[in-house]
Motif scaffolding. Structure first.
Motif, PDB file in Angstrom:
ATOM      1  N   PHE A  82      14.691  -8.550  -0.033  1.00  9.15           N
ATOM      2  CA  PHE A  82      13.969  -9.300  -1.303  1.00  9.15           C
ATOM      3  C   PHE A  82      15.081  -9.114  -2.485  1.00  9.15           C
ATOM      4  CE2 PHE A  82      12.485  -7.250  -5.327  1.00  9.15           C
ATOM      5  CZ  PHE A  82      11.645  -8.691  -5.719  1.00  9.15           C
ATOM      6  N   VAL A  83      15.525  -8.332  -2.401  1.00 12.63           N
ATOM      7  CA  VAL A  83      16.602  -8.092  -3.637  1.00 12.63           C
ATOM      8  C   VAL A  83      17.732  -9.348  -3.579  1.00 12.63           C
ATOM      9  CG1 VAL A  83      18.499  -6.798  -5.035  1.00 12.63           C
ATOM     10  CG2 VAL A  83      16.339  -5.634  -4.212  1.00 12.63           C
ATOM     11  N   GLY A  84      18.099  -9.227  -2.374  1.00 12.56           N
ATOM     12  CA  GLY A  84      19.235 -10.204  -2.167  1.00 12.56           C
ATOM     13  C   GLY A  84      18.711 -11.713  -2.245  1.00 12.56           C
ATOM     14  N   ARG A  85      17.415 -11.927  -1.861  1.00 12.24           N
ATOM     15  CA  ARG A  85      16.877 -13.412  -2.023  1.00 12.24           C
ATOM     16  C   ARG A  85      16.334 -13.601  -3.299  1.00 12.24           C
ATOM     17  NH1 ARG A  85      14.894 -16.375   2.175  1.00 12.24           N
ATOM     18  NH2 ARG A  85      15.327 -15.299   4.166  1.00 12.24           N
ATOM     19  N   SER A  86      15.964 -12.765  -4.016  1.00 17.64           N
ATOM     20  CA  SER A  86      15.695 -12.854  -5.660  1.00 17.64           C
ATOM     21  C   SER A  86      17.123 -13.038  -6.448  1.00 17.64           C
ATOM     22  CB  SER A  86      15.406 -11.464  -6.240  1.00 17.64           C
ATOM     23  OG  SER A  86      13.996 -11.359  -5.412  1.00 17.64           O
ATOM     24  N   PRO A 126       1.985  -2.652  -2.044  1.00 17.01           N
ATOM     25  CA  PRO A 126       1.223  -1.414  -2.330  1.00 17.01           C
ATOM     26  C   PRO A 126      -0.125  -1.520  -2.985  1.00 17.01           C
ATOM     27  CG  PRO A 126       3.267  -2.040  -3.771  1.00 17.01           C
ATOM     28  CD  PRO A 126       3.287  -3.191  -2.615  1.00 17.01           C
ATOM     29  N   LEU A 127      -0.376  -2.357  -3.809  1.00 17.13           N
ATOM     30  CA  LEU A 127      -1.640  -2.459  -4.600  1.00 17.13           C
ATOM     31  C   LEU A 127      -2.771  -2.641  -3.441  1.00 17.13           C
ATOM     32  CD1 LEU A 127      -3.156  -2.445  -7.247  1.00 17.13           C
ATOM     33  CD2 LEU A 127      -2.713  -4.911  -7.287  1.00 17.13           C
ATOM     34  N   ALA A 128      -2.473  -3.577  -2.263  1.00 21.67           N
ATOM     35  CA  ALA A 128      -3.498  -3.937  -1.514  1.00 21.67           C
ATOM     36  C   ALA A 128      -3.787  -2.469  -0.610  1.00 21.67           C
ATOM     37  CB  ALA A 128      -2.931  -4.792  -0.362  1.00 21.67           C
ATOM     38  N   ALA A 129      -2.535  -1.546  -0.399  1.00 16.49           N
ATOM     39  CA  ALA A 129      -2.886  -0.636   0.094  1.00 16.49           C
ATOM     40  C   ALA A 129      -3.707   0.551  -0.638  1.00 16.49           C
ATOM     41  CB  ALA A 129      -1.674   0.391   0.530  1.00 16.49           C
ATOM     42  N   LYS A 151       4.938 -10.428  -2.834  1.00 21.65           N
ATOM     43  CA  LYS A 151       4.720  -9.365  -2.018  1.00 21.65           C
ATOM     44  C   LYS A 151       4.859  -7.857  -2.135  1.00 21.65           C
ATOM     45  CE  LYS A 151       5.678  -8.778   3.249  1.00 21.65           C
ATOM     46  NZ  LYS A 151       4.291  -8.783   3.531  1.00 21.65           N
ATOM     47  N   VAL A 152       5.950  -7.779  -2.934  1.00 23.40           N
ATOM     48  CA  VAL A 152       6.562  -6.488  -3.420  1.00 23.40           C
ATOM     49  C   VAL A 152       5.558  -5.902  -4.306  1.00 23.40           C
ATOM     50  CG1 VAL A 152       8.382  -5.225  -4.832  1.00 23.40           C
ATOM     51  CG2 VAL A 152       8.881  -6.686  -2.923  1.00 23.40           C
ATOM     52  N   ILE A 153       4.982  -6.766  -5.172  1.00 23.19           N
ATOM     53  CA  ILE A 153       4.064  -6.195  -6.098  1.00 23.19           C
ATOM     54  C   ILE A 153       2.684  -5.905  -5.270  1.00 23.19           C
ATOM     55  CG2 ILE A 153       2.715  -6.833  -8.193  1.00 23.19           C
ATOM     56  CD1 ILE A 153       5.034  -8.644  -8.963  1.00 23.19           C
TER      57      ILE A 153
END
Length: 409
Positions: free
Chosen positions: A263-267, A156-159, A151-153
């Motif tokens: 996201f950082v915490g989950r990773s 922004p690419l989808a935008a 999702k993080v990757i």
């Protein structure tokens, strides 16, 4: 201690198929969210789409689960992604040559949600069979990292793709990803011949299958307690959005930063679960501790200065990932394989219904009380549920969390 190999052929295939399917879904979901608002200019129209997409998740899993427990689950997984590819390609081609139709999009959204509900149930039920015995915790750590990383990757690419290619071509590309996922899943080798139901299936047989699952859940107070607690632990989103939109000094951009720190915490939490195995006898105690800390964090969230809010969400992301991985691995290992689809379906319906009701109640509370107080009350209710269902039924819940592999054979 013997090291169990996780990355077998089947596991690599299912993770690759999940990754490419998720990439397309994130891009397509992002594009469609903007499509509806751009074409209608109505937030109500967008909200109606979301509401319609929830319906299959409330109804379809219970209807289809008995069949999924009798027939090869792999066929549901492959057929679902293939049908999804056809539907998305058709939608993309339509948008290339014809005008947008809101009624038509409602119908297609309902069909896509039906396919999504079946696909999610099939994946949840077949995934434990593709993880080597003894590597469940690592297997769920990998799957839990997949969506937030992609999702993080991809967002922004989808935008960028939305502005350059347009919605139609993104949907056609998503169709290609879904088809690639279906082809990849078709190469999974799993012996499901014993579960093939060769006799005609009847309404009576369906009723007996549902009754068997209900009778099983009646005896399993530990599972019911876990499911009940999880059903009341979500629903804060409308309150958080309203708070960041209206409280002085806060903005929507500040709210969006929550997703980054979570996201950082989950990773980090997922990576820890992949590397460190919690001993069986300590899993219940660890989970109960995490749940209490999580609810306490929710209760104080909106009373903190913004930097500490971010720290709060990072810690919750870390704890949430740890508890979810351990819970999924324990629950799926505990449920008998022949009942897995039906029990997962009941759980999915309960969670969807619980989240919907809790969200409505929080929304109503937000109309009459301070937003900060609303989140505190919601966290307190979840904490009470934790004490009553997880702590109060300690022996039953411990049996689920601390089941050993030999107990499931």
């Amino acid at each position: 201690m013997k090291t169990v190999k996780l990355w077998t052929r089947n596991f690599r295939l299912v993770i690759f198929a999940s990754a490419i399917g998720t990439l397309g879904a994130i891009a397509g979901g992002f594009a469609l969210a903007f499509l509806v608002f751009d074409e209608t200019g109505s937030t109500l129209a967008s909200a109606l789409i979301v509401a319609i997409q929830l319906l299959p998740y409330l109804l379809l899993p219970v209807l289809i689960a008995p069949l999924m427990d009798r027939l090869p689950r792999k066929s549901f997984l492959v057929a679902g992604d293939a049908a999804n590819a056809v539907l998305l390609a058709g939608m993309g081609i339509w948008l290339l040559f014809f005008d947008f139709s809101y009624v038509g999009y409602l119908a297609v959204s309902l069909l896509l949600a039906c396919l999504g509900a079946v696909d999610e149930l099939a994946f949840t039920s077949i995934y434990p069979e593709l993880i080597p015995e003894g590597a469940e915790q690592k297997g769920y750590a990998v799957s839990s990292m997949l969506y937030p990383v992609l999702k993080v990757i991809m967002t922004p690419l989808a935008a960028i793709l939305l502005d350059t290619l347009g919605v139609a071509w993104i949907l056609i590309a998503q169709s290609g990803f879904s088809l690639a996922a279906a082809v990849t899943e078709s190469f999974i080798r799993l012996d499901e011949t014993e579960r093939k139901h060769r006799e005609p299936y009847s309404l009576r047989a369906w009723g007996n299958d549902i009754r068997e699952a209900v009778q099983y859940l009646k005896k399993e107070r530990g599972l019911r307690s876990i499911y009940g607690y999880m059903a009341v632990t979500s629903g804060f989103s409308p309150i958080l959005v309203a708070f960041f939109r209206t409280f002085p000094g806060f903005t929507a951009a500040m709210y969006s930063a929550f997703s980054v720190v979570e996201f950082v915490g989950r990773s980090i939490g997922s990576a820890m679960q992949y590397r460190i195995s919690i001993p069986e006898k300590k899993r219940y105690g660890f989970a109960f501790f995490v749940y209490q800390i999580y609810e306490a964090m929710d209760m104080c969230l909106l009373w903190l200065p913004y930097p500490l809010m971010l720290v709060n969400r990072g810690i919750c992301g870390f704890l949430g990932s740890n508890s979810a991985i351990m819970r999924n691995a324990a629950v799926q290992r505990y449920i008998p394989e022949k009942l897995r689809s039906r029990i997962n379906a009941c759980n999915g319906v309960l969670l969807t219904a619980g989240a919907s009701i809790f969200s409505l109640l929080m929304g109503f509370l937000g109309e009459i009380a301070d937003y900060r107080l609303c989140v505190t009350i919601g966290g307190a209710v979840a904490m009470l549920a934790c004490w009553l269902l997880i702590g109060g039924r300690r022996a039953d819940v411990r049996k689920v969390y601390e089941v050993s592999d030999c107990d499931t054979e």
